[in-house]
Design a protein around this motif. Sequence first.
Motif, PDB file in Angstrom:
ATOM      1  N   LEU A 103      34.925  24.292  -5.629  1.00  9.43           N
ATOM      2  CA  LEU A 103      35.966  23.589  -4.880  1.00  9.43           C
ATOM      3  C   LEU A 103      37.134  23.212  -5.791  1.00  9.43           C
ATOM      4  CD1 LEU A 103      33.754  21.258  -2.659  1.00  9.43           C
ATOM      5  CD2 LEU A 103      35.105  23.221  -1.885  1.00  9.43           C
ATOM      6  N   ALA A 104      36.830  22.790  -7.022  1.00 10.46           N
ATOM      7  CA  ALA A 104      37.890  22.425  -7.962  1.00 10.46           C
ATOM      8  C   ALA A 104      38.805  23.609  -8.242  1.00 10.46           C
ATOM      9  CB  ALA A 104      37.286  21.904  -9.265  1.00 10.46           C
ATOM     10  N   SER A 105      38.219  24.797  -8.286  1.00  6.88           N
ATOM     11  CA  SER A 105      39.019  25.995  -8.585  1.00  6.88           C
ATOM     12  C   SER A 105      39.874  26.426  -7.403  1.00  6.88           C
ATOM     13  CB  SER A 105      38.107  27.147  -9.009  1.00  6.88           C
ATOM     14  OG  SER A 105      37.359  27.661  -7.913  1.00  6.88           O
ATOM     15  N   ARG A 106      39.646  25.817  -6.242  1.00  3.56           N
ATOM     16  CA  ARG A 106      40.419  26.161  -5.045  1.00  3.56           C
ATOM     17  C   ARG A 106      41.048  24.940  -4.385  1.00  3.56           C
ATOM     18  NH1 ARG A 106      36.922  29.975  -6.073  1.00  3.56           N
ATOM     19  NH2 ARG A 106      37.201  32.099  -5.280  1.00  3.56           N
ATOM     20  N   ALA A 107      41.039  23.814  -5.084  1.00  3.29           N
ATOM     21  CA  ALA A 107      41.563  22.577  -4.509  1.00  3.29           C
ATOM     22  C   ALA A 107      43.034  22.692  -4.142  1.00  3.29           C
ATOM     23  CB  ALA A 107      41.352  21.421  -5.479  1.00  3.29           C
ATOM     24  N   GLY A 108      43.776  23.521  -4.860  1.00  6.34           N
ATOM     25  CA  GLY A 108      45.188  23.705  -4.564  1.00  6.34           C
ATOM     26  C   GLY A 108      45.447  24.293  -3.194  1.00  6.34           C
ATOM     27  N   GLN A 109      44.408  24.842  -2.553  1.00  8.08           N
ATOM     28  CA  GLN A 109      44.560  25.439  -1.228  1.00  8.08           C
ATOM     29  C   GLN A 109      44.212  24.458  -0.105  1.00  8.08           C
ATOM     30  OE1 GLN A 109      42.972  29.492  -0.994  1.00  8.08           O
ATOM     31  NE2 GLN A 109      42.779  29.483  -3.218  1.00  8.08           N
ATOM     32  N   GLY A 110      44.000  23.182  -0.465  1.00  4.08           N
ATOM     33  CA  GLY A 110      43.737  22.167   0.547  1.00  4.08           C
ATOM     34  C   GLY A 110      42.415  22.359   1.255  1.00  4.08           C
ATOM     35  N   LEU A 111      42.412  22.126   2.560  1.00  7.18           N
ATOM     36  CA  LEU A 111      41.174  22.201   3.345  1.00  7.18           C
ATOM     37  C   LEU A 111      40.584  23.603   3.362  1.00  7.18           C
ATOM     38  CD1 LEU A 111      42.049  19.965   6.450  1.00  7.18           C
ATOM     39  CD2 LEU A 111      40.824  19.319   4.364  1.00  7.18           C
ATOM     40  N   ALA A 112      41.410  24.616   3.088  1.00  4.03           N
ATOM     41  CA  ALA A 112      40.910  25.998   3.072  1.00  4.03           C
ATOM     42  C   ALA A 112      39.829  26.179   2.015  1.00  4.03           C
ATOM     43  CB  ALA A 112      42.057  26.972   2.825  1.00  4.03           C
TER      44      ALA A 112
END
Length: 393
Positions: free
Chosen positions: A60-69
Amino acid sequence: MSAPGLNALVLMGGGARTAYQAGVLQALARILSLQGDSAQPFPFKILAGTSAGALNASYLASRAGQGLAAFEQLAEFWTTLRSAQVYELKVPGWIRSSRIAAALFLSQHVRKQQAFLNNTPLVNTLHRVISLPNIDQALQDNTLLALAVTASSYSSGVHWTFCQTARGDSAGLWDRPGRRAEFQPITIEHLAASSAIPFLFPATPLWVDGHREYFGDGSMRQSAPLSSALHLGANKILVIGVGQPERAGLAGNGNPSVAARPTLGAIAGHALASVFQDTLQADVEQAQRVTHTLRQMPRETAALMPYRAVDVLAIAPSQSLDALAQAQAGELPAATYNAMAGLGALGSRSGPSGAALASYLLFEPGFIRALMALGERDAYTRKDELLAFFGLV
């Protein structure tokens, strides 16, 4: 001191069982998206994970920039995962016919490999799906404030929390009896160490205090699962465990009057259930008691206390995961199935508890889908609590 609205997500460990977390979080994303723009920002500032929960937190940390996605992507990842992408085990087919032969063969295997399973496939999978530079970027642009991963040192017996922040300085480090923290950039080695289930996966070396120690699953000796989120300043904590309020009995459908001698698999499953769950409920209850007490005090008095009020919402499976595992055990890779059958770790007609051990290794579609569906149902059942947690009601 914590900043207003500093939300933390704490994800506990449990091998394949942590697919349940993906179901809860997918439902959470859909609940939140109904309250506004689906492109709203990532709702947690602190991510803390233990064992397989650390893998979910780092993903999730590696994709947190994409918000809820990010939550939808975590769910998609779990639906495509297979046991062959997590571990490897080579055993002869005849091993399932004798528990004594299975125990002897596997003990020799462990003596040679220092673990039942080879986790090289997991390391390769993590390198493929978790972008470490993306984690650093999320911290640098303030999407996240911290990522914390826990592991237990076989060398010293100390339970370590490794924290990555944008600053990376030593401010806020803690040192408690048996528990320590160190600021380090999270690597795949940290994740392999945190998720190294005892006896099943090999220990992983990490550097602490300028020397090398060998680490295993962060759930071992974890006396305070919420501590990292608290130390990092959270004032709201959503914690998702993968234990269950009542486990099936060792035999006889949980009726002690007809209980039979437990199998090796049932004993191993019971031991792992203790490793992965026992301390969470106590820690949550303690945090809730302290918060309740502080809120009953006059504000001036509460301000003098060495504690602060923290809202904690805990979600865990509402039904037996042992039973789900027993129903899907046939999906296990042949070698793993034979080994589990030889150890009596696939449950029986008298009760599913023997399948508890298998449930940590069952990274296959039927079990994963069942876990995620359960997580989704449990999240929707507690929709009002989740909305209240984010101040949306």
